[in-house]
Design a protein around this motif. Structure first.
Motif, short mmCIF file in Angstrom:
data_model
loop_
_atom_site.label_atom_id
_atom_site.label_comp_id
_atom_site.label_asym_id
_atom_site.label_seq_id
_atom_site.Cartn_x
_atom_site.Cartn_y
_atom_site.Cartn_z
N UNK A 109 0.90 -1.25 -0.18
CA UNK A 109 -0.10 -0.04 0.01
C UNK A 109 0.78 1.28 0.03
N UNK A 110 1.77 1.28 0.71
CA UNK A 110 2.74 2.55 0.85
C UNK A 110 3.63 2.61 -0.43
N UNK A 111 3.80 1.40 -0.90
CA UNK A 111 4.71 1.64 -2.05
C UNK A 111 4.14 2.18 -3.39
N UNK A 112 2.55 1.92 -3.20
CA UNK A 112 1.78 2.84 -4.47
C UNK A 112 1.94 4.34 -4.22
N UNK A 113 1.76 4.72 -3.00
CA UNK A 113 1.40 6.18 -2.65
C UNK A 113 3.16 6.82 -2.73
N UNK A 114 4.04 5.77 -2.72
CA UNK A 114 5.51 6.44 -2.73
C UNK A 114 5.79 6.36 -4.21
N UNK A 115 5.12 5.70 -5.17
CA UNK A 115 5.16 6.15 -6.44
C UNK A 115 5.81 4.98 -7.24
N UNK A 116 5.86 3.60 -6.64
CA UNK A 116 6.34 2.58 -7.02
C UNK A 116 5.38 1.88 -7.79
N UNK A 117 5.56 1.30 -8.88
CA UNK A 117 4.63 0.77 -9.80
C UNK A 117 4.17 -1.01 -8.85
N UNK A 118 5.38 -1.36 -8.46
CA UNK A 118 4.97 -2.52 -7.46
C UNK A 118 3.80 -2.50 -6.63
N UNK A 119 3.57 -1.21 -6.08
CA UNK A 119 2.48 -0.93 -5.11
C UNK A 119 1.25 -1.57 -5.79
N UNK A 120 0.93 -1.39 -7.09
CA UNK A 120 -0.29 -2.00 -7.72
C UNK A 120 -0.25 -3.47 -7.96
N UNK A 121 0.75 -4.11 -7.46
CA UNK A 121 0.79 -5.64 -7.68
C UNK A 121 0.42 -6.33 -6.31
N UNK A 122 -0.62 -7.21 -6.14
CA UNK A 122 -0.87 -7.65 -5.03
C UNK A 122 -1.13 -9.31 -5.24
N UNK A 123 -1.09 -10.21 -4.35
CA UNK A 123 -1.02 -11.60 -4.42
C UNK A 123 -2.22 -11.89 -5.26
N UNK A 124 -1.90 -12.84 -6.19
CA UNK A 124 -3.09 -13.43 -6.80
C UNK A 124 -4.22 -14.11 -6.12
N UNK A 125 -3.89 -14.49 -4.83
CA UNK A 125 -5.03 -15.08 -3.96
C UNK A 125 -5.68 -13.96 -3.61
N UNK A 126 -5.32 -12.59 -3.38
CA UNK A 126 -6.56 -11.43 -3.27
C UNK A 126 -7.02 -10.80 -4.27
N UNK A 127 -8.09 -10.89 -4.59
CA UNK A 127 -8.97 -10.59 -5.76
C UNK A 127 -9.30 -9.11 -5.56
N UNK A 320 10.51 3.08 6.60
CA UNK A 320 11.91 3.41 6.68
C UNK A 320 12.46 2.15 5.61
N UNK A 321 12.02 1.07 5.60
CA UNK A 321 12.49 0.31 4.48
C UNK A 321 12.15 0.89 2.99
N UNK A 322 10.94 1.29 2.92
CA UNK A 322 10.57 1.67 1.64
C UNK A 322 11.55 2.87 1.04
N UNK A 323 11.95 3.75 2.19
CA UNK A 323 12.52 5.03 1.81
C UNK A 323 14.13 4.39 1.30
N UNK A 324 14.63 3.53 1.99
CA UNK A 324 15.79 2.88 1.49
C UNK A 324 15.96 1.98 0.32
N UNK A 325 14.91 1.34 0.11
CA UNK A 325 14.82 0.32 -0.94
C UNK A 325 13.64 0.50 -1.74
N UNK A 326 12.71 1.63 -1.75
CA UNK A 326 11.51 1.43 -2.63
C UNK A 326 11.35 2.37 -3.79
N UNK A 327 12.78 2.88 -4.27
CA UNK A 327 12.66 3.85 -5.34
C UNK A 327 12.24 2.85 -6.63
N UNK A 328 11.77 3.86 -7.38
CA UNK A 328 11.07 3.08 -8.74
C UNK A 328 11.99 3.01 -9.53
#
Length: 362
Positions: A109-127, A320-328
């Motif tokens: 969720x935070x990756x999405x608002x951080x601007x990372x495309x992976x924030x739009x990818x959820x587990x396929x088990x969650x529809x 904090x982890x996203x700020x360190x490793x969540x760059x797009x």
């Protein structure tokens, strides 16, 4: 049925838990185990912690534009709790409580608002479909999912979330018409939070309610106290059950309020009076659910302090982890728009690479 008992044309609104934390009608109270009640309240608190932290991060310039959820937790959590894992959810962009209830993790969720495309990818088990910024386009997607399930003989329903402003879009009317004609197992969840950015409800429609709009398309609608988690669950559960039995779609108007801004790019003080906000703050969904649980001996102040402190620490660690490793990775902008890049995207991607290679930036 609730949908008949609370006919929107008669000025009725379903409420089970009032703003003082009292049950208005014991016969309507859904049977939810105590441990589940506590779990739902914890999700509600977690939603608020995440929400307030996101606002802080955005104001500090550490996160992109964000859509606050405060005040709308019950209509999201109560409604989506009525779904099964096999069902589909088509969100707009202000469904934090629903995402968490369905099992989407905070980092995503935070990756999405951080601007990372992976924030739009959820587990396929969650529809859950990706965030839909174009207003009401997700309603047609929800109808399509439901119609596909019906054609294939699958026992699945879909729910689409949208705001009061979304009812003025053509996609809203097209989706309701299609769902009504084909009796698709779709729940339309209108979060009527009184304001579509700066446009109040009375400029949005001449109808007394949004719920009554369903009847023009051949199915039922119901207006529900959107700050009452029990009423939201009960109304949605009935709609889900009816949909599974082949009785078609339902439009639920969740009568709630956006306590914060439309997004962090908005200044609500320019168009609404603070006395209105404070009056709605007294109807806070978290407050009333807390009072109910305390009366039942299921919750207390000390438990809440410990839980909130734990979640605040968790949120801070995740961000904090996203700020360190969540760059797009800029490639993601091109790579994940379609299953296969279109010719135009390939051309744009080549231009982008050439531009940065010339400057020694790749």
């Amino acid at each position: 049925m609730l949908v008949d008992q609370y006919n929107p044309f008669e000025g009725k609104m379903l409420q089970i838990l009032d703003q003082e934390g009292n049950i208005t009608d014991e016969k309507l109270l859904p049977e939810i185990p105590d441990e589940e009640l506590v779990r739902l309240f914890k999700i509600m608190l977690y939603t608020r912690v995440i929400d307030r932290k996101a606002l802080m991060y955005q104001r500090q310039g550490r996160m992109l534009t964000y859509a606050p959820n405060e005040g709308q937790e019950a209509c999201q959590i109560g409604s989506v709790y009525a779904l099964e894992q096999r069902d589909w959810m088509a969100p707009a962009f202000r469904e934090l409580g629903a995402w968490l209830t369905r099992g989407v993790d905070l980092k995503t969720l935070y990756l999405y608002w951080y601007g990372n495309e992976m924030g739009s990818k959820v587990s396929e088990e969650i529809r859950i479909l990706p965030v839909s910024i174009p207003i009401s386009s997700q309603l047609l997607h929800a109808v399509g999912l439901a119609y596909a399930a019906k054609v294939r003989g699958l026992d699945e329903v879909s729910i689409a979330y949208f705001g009061d402003g979304g009812t003025s879009e053509g996609d809203f009317h097209e989706a309701l018409n299609l769902a009504g004609v084909y009796k698709t197992p779709t729940i339309f969840l209108c979060q009527n939070n009184q304001w579509s950015i700066s446009v109040p409800k009375h400029f949005q429609t001449a109808s007394e309610t949004f719920a009554q709009k369903a009847y023009a398309y051949g199915f039922k609608g119901i207006k529900v106290d959107g700050n009452d988690i029990f009423a939201m669950y009960a109304a949605t559960k009935e709609a889900v059950d009816r949909a599974r039995k082949g009785e078609g779609p339902t439009l639920i108007e969740a009568y709630t309020y956006r306590l914060g801004a439309h997004t962090t790019s908005d200044d609500p003080t320019r168009y609404r009076d603070n006395t209105e906000v404070e009056a709605w703050r007294e109807k806070d969904p978290v407050k009333r659910f807390r009072i109910y649980l305390e009366k039942r001996g299921l919750w207390d102040e000390e438990i809440e302090k410990a839980y909130v402190a734990e979640k605040e620490e968790e949120v801070e660690q995740v961000f904090a982890d996203i700020e360190q490793n969540g760059g797009t990775a800029f490639d993601d902008v091109f790579m994940y728009q379609y299953a296969e890049m279109t010719p135009i995207l390939k051309e744009q991607y080549a231009e982008w690479k050439a531009f940065f290679q010339e400057r020694g930036m790749l």
